[in-house]
Design a protein around this motif. Structure first.
Motif, PDB file in Angstrom:
ATOM      1  N   THR A   1       0.956  -0.687  -0.129  1.00 15.57           N
ATOM      2  CA  THR A   1      -0.135   0.252   0.175  1.00 15.57           C
ATOM      3  C   THR A   1       0.694   1.561   0.012  1.00 15.57           C
ATOM      4  O   THR A   1       1.829   1.380   0.350  1.00 15.57           O
ATOM      5  CB  THR A   1      -1.246   0.074   1.179  1.00 15.57           C
ATOM      6  OG1 THR A   1      -0.206   0.345   2.336  1.00 15.57           O
ATOM      7  CG2 THR A   1      -1.979  -1.108   1.635  1.00 15.57           C
TER       8      THR A   1
ATOM      9  N   ALA B   1      -4.464   2.245   0.319  1.00 15.52           N
ATOM     10  CA  ALA B   1      -5.087   1.488   0.478  1.00 15.52           C
ATOM     11  C   ALA B   1      -6.419   0.446   0.400  1.00 15.52           C
ATOM     12  O   ALA B   1      -6.628  -0.468  -0.254  1.00 15.52           O
ATOM     13  CB  ALA B   1      -5.040   1.626   1.931  1.00 15.52           C
ATOM     14  N   ARG B   2      -7.552   1.822   0.459  1.00 13.01           N
ATOM     15  CA  ARG B   2      -8.760   0.729  -0.168  1.00 13.01           C
ATOM     16  C   ARG B   2      -8.267   0.414  -1.752  1.00 13.01           C
ATOM     17  O   ARG B   2      -9.229  -0.559  -1.842  1.00 13.01           O
ATOM     18  CB  ARG B   2      -9.454   2.430   0.103  1.00 13.01           C
ATOM     19  CG  ARG B   2     -10.946   1.589   0.083  1.00 13.01           C
ATOM     20  CD  ARG B   2     -12.044   2.420  -0.429  1.00 13.01           C
ATOM     21  NE  ARG B   2     -12.449   2.402  -1.770  1.00 13.01           N
ATOM     22  CZ  ARG B   2     -12.667   1.826  -2.536  1.00 13.01           C
ATOM     23  NH1 ARG B   2     -13.361   0.777  -2.562  1.00 13.01           N
ATOM     24  NH2 ARG B   2     -12.884   2.558  -3.800  1.00 13.01           N
TER      25      ARG B   2
ATOM     26  N   ASP C   1      -6.223  -1.098  -2.990  1.00 12.14           N
ATOM     27  CA  ASP C   1      -5.624  -2.766  -2.985  1.00 12.14           C
ATOM     28  C   ASP C   1      -6.226  -3.349  -2.160  1.00 12.14           C
ATOM     29  O   ASP C   1      -6.533  -4.688  -2.890  1.00 12.14           O
ATOM     30  CB  ASP C   1      -3.869  -2.342  -2.520  1.00 12.14           C
ATOM     31  CG  ASP C   1      -3.477  -1.214  -3.383  1.00 12.14           C
ATOM     32  OD1 ASP C   1      -3.361  -1.705  -4.068  1.00 12.14           O
ATOM     33  OD2 ASP C   1      -1.809  -0.974  -2.085  1.00 12.14           O
ATOM     34  N   TYR C   2      -7.128  -3.120  -1.208  1.00 13.38           N
ATOM     35  CA  TYR C   2      -8.037  -4.072  -0.766  1.00 13.38           C
ATOM     36  C   TYR C   2      -9.074  -4.511  -1.761  1.00 13.38           C
ATOM     37  O   TYR C   2      -9.054  -5.799  -1.725  1.00 13.38           O
ATOM     38  CB  TYR C   2      -9.182  -3.761   0.217  1.00 13.38           C
ATOM     39  CG  TYR C   2      -7.588  -3.625   1.935  1.00 13.38           C
ATOM     40  CD1 TYR C   2      -8.165  -4.928   2.678  1.00 13.38           C
ATOM     41  CD2 TYR C   2      -7.109  -2.419   1.910  1.00 13.38           C
ATOM     42  CE1 TYR C   2      -7.457  -5.076   3.816  1.00 13.38           C
ATOM     43  CE2 TYR C   2      -6.419  -3.070   2.855  1.00 13.38           C
ATOM     44  CZ  TYR C   2      -6.484  -4.009   3.916  1.00 13.38           C
ATOM     45  OH  TYR C   2      -6.047  -4.304   4.837  1.00 13.38           O
TER      46      TYR C   2
ATOM     47  N   LEU D   1      -1.485  -9.070   0.251  1.00 10.31           N
ATOM     48  CA  LEU D   1      -1.785  -7.021   1.002  1.00 10.31           C
ATOM     49  C   LEU D   1      -0.911  -6.765   1.688  1.00 10.31           C
ATOM     50  O   LEU D   1      -0.969  -7.064   2.844  1.00 10.31           O
ATOM     51  CB  LEU D   1      -3.575  -6.696   0.769  1.00 10.31           C
ATOM     52  CG  LEU D   1      -3.051  -5.732   0.952  1.00 10.31           C
ATOM     53  CD1 LEU D   1      -3.222  -4.898  -0.013  1.00 10.31           C
ATOM     54  CD2 LEU D   1      -4.798  -5.268   1.525  1.00 10.31           C
TER      55      LEU D   1
ATOM     56  N   ASP E   1      -0.682  -3.842   4.332  1.00 11.33           N
ATOM     57  CA  ASP E   1      -0.984  -2.627   4.466  1.00 11.33           C
ATOM     58  C   ASP E   1       0.118  -1.268   5.356  1.00 11.33           C
ATOM     59  O   ASP E   1       0.650  -2.451   6.870  1.00 11.33           O
ATOM     60  CB  ASP E   1      -1.996  -2.937   5.099  1.00 11.33           C
ATOM     61  CG  ASP E   1      -2.771  -1.444   5.259  1.00 11.33           C
ATOM     62  OD1 ASP E   1      -2.365  -0.717   6.004  1.00 11.33           O
ATOM     63  OD2 ASP E   1      -3.949  -1.986   4.967  1.00 11.33           O
ATOM     64  N   ARG E   2       1.392  -0.790   4.526  1.00 10.00           N
ATOM     65  CA  ARG E   2       2.516  -0.445   5.225  1.00 10.00           C
ATOM     66  C   ARG E   2       1.742   1.034   6.570  1.00 10.00           C
ATOM     67  O   ARG E   2       2.166   0.604   7.984  1.00 10.00           O
ATOM     68  CB  ARG E   2       2.738   0.776   4.439  1.00 10.00           C
ATOM     69  CG  ARG E   2       3.334  -0.744   3.504  1.00 10.00           C
ATOM     70  CD  ARG E   2       4.634   0.536   2.523  1.00 10.00           C
ATOM     71  NE  ARG E   2       4.949   1.801   2.693  1.00 10.00           N
ATOM     72  CZ  ARG E   2       5.534   2.645   2.611  1.00 10.00           C
ATOM     73  NH1 ARG E   2       4.446   3.140   0.911  1.00 10.00           N
ATOM     74  NH2 ARG E   2       6.133   3.638   2.758  1.00 10.00           N
ATOM     75  N   GLN E   3      -0.059   1.212   6.305  1.00 12.25           N
ATOM     76  CA  GLN E   3      -0.501   1.716   7.559  1.00 12.25           C
ATOM     77  C   GLN E   3      -1.009   1.223   8.634  1.00 12.25           C
ATOM     78  O   GLN E   3      -0.390   1.584   9.387  1.00 12.25           O
ATOM     79  CB  GLN E   3      -1.628   2.946   6.693  1.00 12.25           C
ATOM     80  CG  GLN E   3      -0.851   4.165   5.905  1.00 12.25           C
ATOM     81  CD  GLN E   3      -0.514   3.047   4.472  1.00 12.25           C
ATOM     82  OE1 GLN E   3      -1.156   2.285   3.602  1.00 12.25           O
ATOM     83  NE2 GLN E   3       0.562   3.938   3.875  1.00 12.25           N
ATOM     84  N   ARG E   4      -1.094  -0.001   8.314  1.00 17.39           N
ATOM     85  CA  ARG E   4      -1.621  -0.722   9.443  1.00 17.39           C
ATOM     86  C   ARG E   4      -0.745  -1.775  10.612  1.00 17.39           C
ATOM     87  O   ARG E   4      -1.188  -2.098  10.754  1.00 17.39           O
ATOM     88  CB  ARG E   4      -2.530  -1.447   9.267  1.00 17.39           C
ATOM     89  CG  ARG E   4      -3.733  -0.523   8.846  1.00 17.39           C
ATOM     90  CD  ARG E   4      -5.048  -1.811   8.033  1.00 17.39           C
ATOM     91  NE  ARG E   4      -5.469  -2.687   9.085  1.00 17.39           N
ATOM     92  CZ  ARG E   4      -6.032  -3.829   8.832  1.00 17.39           C
ATOM     93  NH1 ARG E   4      -5.793  -4.506   7.899  1.00 17.39           N
ATOM     94  NH2 ARG E   4      -6.669  -4.582  10.001  1.00 17.39           N
TER      95      ARG E   4
ATOM     96  N   CYS F   1       0.535  -8.221   7.174  1.00 12.63           N
ATOM     97  CA  CYS F   1       0.118  -7.964   5.749  1.00 12.63           C
ATOM     98  C   CYS F   1      -0.854  -9.421   6.207  1.00 12.63           C
ATOM     99  O   CYS F   1      -1.326  -9.757   7.394  1.00 12.63           O
ATOM    100  CB  CYS F   1       1.316  -9.255   5.530  1.00 12.63           C
ATOM    101  SG  CYS F   1       2.564  -8.402   5.642  1.00 12.63           S
TER     102      CYS F   1
ATOM    103  N   GLU G   1      -4.347 -12.193   8.394  1.00 15.80           N
ATOM    104  CA  GLU G   1      -3.605 -11.455   9.208  1.00 15.80           C
ATOM    105  C   GLU G   1      -2.786 -11.167   9.810  1.00 15.80           C
ATOM    106  O   GLU G   1      -2.774 -11.800  11.021  1.00 15.80           O
ATOM    107  CB  GLU G   1      -5.177 -10.018   9.714  1.00 15.80           C
ATOM    108  CG  GLU G   1      -6.066  -9.974   8.753  1.00 15.80           C
ATOM    109  CD  GLU G   1      -6.293  -8.371   9.003  1.00 15.80           C
ATOM    110  OE1 GLU G   1      -5.696  -7.581  10.264  1.00 15.80           O
ATOM    111  OE2 GLU G   1      -7.464  -7.830   8.799  1.00 15.80           O
TER     112      GLU G   1
END
Length: 197
Positions: A126, A131-132, A134-135, A151, A153-156, A159, A175
């Motif tokens: 992301t 990010a949305r 990519d989801y 995926l 997710d760098r913000q969250r 992985c 996750e």
């Protein structure tokens, strides 16, 4: 395991377009010549233009770590490649940050986008404010029958590994927080150390 995608208040999920619309949209998409430093995808039936991730050092670093781990574990007939166009069967066309393809397909393919059904693994890392999107790509990767979608997710700092595609969704979603290993069920399985993410 099914969860709702993270969405911004402004985001709305577009209805899936008709076949005629899909044909026209793909024809327009094929003619677009993006400016240098940008890439064009069809996501949820809409043409999107976004900066290529390469200039972002952290994005490139994570993608490189994943590529090294995956390439080292793949049989010779497959390879991990960055930024190749991937068509799903309905309308969307994505450019995964990294994907595993049969080497023979790349050697002989002349079409501008590869068929998603030939891909073993798609990876997206992301970027801020994307990010949305990519989801949302999980639906198209599942429609293509891609066995695994990873995926990052760098913000969250998580992985998300999607597996077992069925229709336009993955039946399994796992996750894994950064710092824990991610095992991709390739043949043989490949483990990615996320401690440096």
């Amino acid at each position: 395991m099914t969860r709702e995608l993270p969405m911004c208040e402004q985001d709305e999920v577009a209805p899936h377009p008709t076949r005629n619309y899909a044909t026209v949209l793909r024809a327009v998409y094929a003619e677009i010549d993006p400016p240098e430093g940008y890439r064009v995808e069809i996501v949820e039936g809409q043409i999107t233009v976004s900066p290529t991730p390469a200039p972002a050092p952290a994005h490139a670093y994570i993608t490189g770590l994943i590529r090294s781990a995956v390439d080292a574990g793949l049989p010779n007939e497959f390879g991990a490649y960055e930024n190749l166009s991937c068509e799903e069967p309905e309308i969307d066309c994505y450019i995964p940050d990294l994907a595993v393809w049969p080497r023979e397909l790349l050697r002989n393919e002349t079409h501008w986008a590869l068929p998603g059904g030939e891909c073993l693994l798609a990876v997206e890392v992301t970027s801020p404010k994307q990010a949305r999107r990519d989801y949302a790509k999980a639906a198209g990767y599942a429609r293509s029958g891609i066995p695994m979608y990873l995926l990052v997710d760098r913000q969250r700092q998580t992985c998300v590994l999607f597996t077992v595609p069925e229709g336009d969704e993955y039946r399994e979603r796992h996750e894994i927080p950064f710092g824990k290993p991610v095992t991709l069920p390739l043949d043989p399985p490949v483990t990615i150390d996320t401690a440096e993410f």
